[in-house]
Design an enzyme around this catalytic site. Structure first.
Site, PDB file in Angstrom:
ATOM      1  N   HIS A 243       0.669  -1.194   0.485  1.00  0.00           N
ATOM      2  CA  HIS A 243       0.583   0.068   0.122  1.00  0.00           C
ATOM      3  C   HIS A 243       0.835   1.414  -0.340  1.00  0.00           C
ATOM      4  O   HIS A 243       0.743   2.111  -1.452  1.00  0.00           O
ATOM      5  CB  HIS A 243      -1.010   0.255   1.153  1.00  0.00           C
ATOM      6  CG  HIS A 243      -1.769  -1.205   1.436  1.00  0.00           C
ATOM      7  ND1 HIS A 243      -2.959  -1.181   1.330  1.00  0.00           N
ATOM      8  CD2 HIS A 243      -1.952  -2.067   2.260  1.00  0.00           C
ATOM      9  CE1 HIS A 243      -3.321  -2.505   1.012  1.00  0.00           C
ATOM     10  NE2 HIS A 243      -2.788  -3.141   2.221  1.00  0.00           N
TER      11      HIS A 243
HETATM   12  C1  BDR Z   1      -2.639   0.397   5.235  1.00  0.00           C
HETATM   13  O1  BDR Z   1      -3.268   0.387   6.799  1.00  0.00           O
HETATM   14  C2  BDR Z   1      -1.929  -0.800   6.941  1.00  0.00           C
HETATM   15  O2  BDR Z   1      -1.881  -2.028   8.008  1.00  0.00           O
HETATM   16  C3  BDR Z   1      -1.031  -0.397   5.305  1.00  0.00           C
HETATM   17  O3  BDR Z   1       0.156   0.199   6.445  1.00  0.00           O
HETATM   18  C4  BDR Z   1      -1.818   0.443   5.534  1.00  0.00           C
HETATM   19  O4  BDR Z   1      -0.822   1.596   5.322  1.00  0.00           O
HETATM   20  C5  BDR Z   1      -4.445  -0.370   4.524  1.00  0.00           C
HETATM   21  O5  BDR Z   1      -5.169  -0.755   4.489  1.00  0.00           O
END
Ligand code: BDR
Ligand code: CA
Length: 313
Positions: A243
């Site tokens: 992400h």
């Molecule tokens: C987001 O949530 C976190 O677990 C990850 O680092 C990312 O920023 C994805 O939904």
């Protein structure tokens, strides 16, 4: 062109860690003024420590790391150890950092930095819940107009949510903070799940990190292997979404992404859809656009950029 000045606001998190590495590996493009930690994936004492571990791994212990808010504005912290492990950076064991944590609170660092720079010259890169940014905007509304852009990972619409059926983790954890930020009026570019679910860590892409033959390449491959186990099972896909590095990749190579400037509102009251980013993709409301909602990524180009830049560390 001079490198773009950024503040990375983060809750590491393996994918946050890769985002920080990508930024630190790109000094010709990005000038990392500071890394501000927030509670999110794991509690604050771990996220600020993890941020320093990552800067040391990059060989840049001179990077300024600040500790920020330890809880959402008006809710109990929800964490994501089920994805990132107990430490937030589970995978290979890593030594405690020796580089210092800055004395100043992250929120004050964000405020002072924006006040000290000309308007439109500092970009905020939130990779976790928006608590630090919203708190800074509430405490010093004069800084909102000075922000060049907020490029954030958060939200999702066509893909639904990843922590509830309707909400993405970062927005869900502190929806009141997200609402403050989305209502503030600063230019926002968002990397929602609609984009990040296309950035999958396939075997070949992870092998490319491992084949760098460097401590950074090995670590990124190992982290990816760790959180993949959870995500692959969940999504039934050939890899896990990476992400947060999408935010940094956008700053370096914006042409990798496509989206639309639309209205996005944050749900803060519904029990079922708390933290949902209601994106008016078809512009069916008369609510004014407040965010560029990205929907497409050139995933091969993104992973090529990552491998190329991480090789420099
Ligand atoms: C987001 O949530 C976190 O677990 C990850 O680092 C990312 O920023 C994805 O939904
Ligand atoms: Ca994150």
């Amino acid at each position: 062109m001079a490198p773009r000045k950024i503040i990375i606001d983060t809750d590491p998190g393996q994918d946050d860690a890769v985002a920080i590495l990508l930024a630190l590996a790109s000094p010709d493009d990005l000038d990392v003024l500071g890394v501000t930690a927030v509670a999110g994936n794991v509690p604050l004492p771990l996220t600020q420590k993890n941020a320093r571990i990552v800067c040391e791994l990059a060989g840049m212990p001179e990077t300024k790391v600040f500790s920020g808010c330890d809880a959402p504005i008006s809710r109990k912290l929800v964490t994501a150890e089920h994805v990132h492990g107990k430490t937030g950076l589970d995978g290979p064991q890593m030594a405690d950092p020796t580089m210092p944590l800055q004395d100043q609170h992250a929120v004050d660092f964000i405020i002072d930095t924006l006040r000290d720079h000309n308007a439109g010259t500092v970009t905020l890169c939130p990779l976790g819940p928006l608590t630090n940014i919203a708190t800074a905007f509430e405490k010093a509304p004069d800084i909102v107009g000075k922000v060049q852009e907020i490029v954030l990972m958060g939200g999702g619409f066509f893909e639904g949510g990843n922590i509830t059926p309707a909400a993405e983790f970062n927005i869900y954890v502190d929806p009141e903070a997200a609402k403050i930020v989305f209502d503030a009026g600063a230019p926002i570019t968002m990397m929602p799940l609609d984009v990040t679910h296309q950035a999958l860590t396939t075997q070949a892409r992870v092998d490319a990190f491992r084949n760098l033959g460097t401590p950074v390449g090995d670590m990124v491959a190992a982290w990816t292997d760790f959180f993949e186990r959870f995500d692959k099972e969940k999504y039934g896909s050939e890899g896990a979404p990476l992400h947060d590095p999408c935010v940094i990749a956008y700053l370096i190579q914006p042409e990798l992404f496509e989206g639309r400037h639309i209205n996005v509102e944050i749900e803060t009251s519904s029990e079922l859809t708390l933290g949902m980013t209601v994106a008016d993709w078809w512009r069916v409301s008369d609510r004014p656009p407040n965010a560029t909602f990205m929907r497409q990524i050139d995933a091969d180009g993104f992973f090529a950029l990552l491998a190329d830049r991480l090789a420099r560390l």
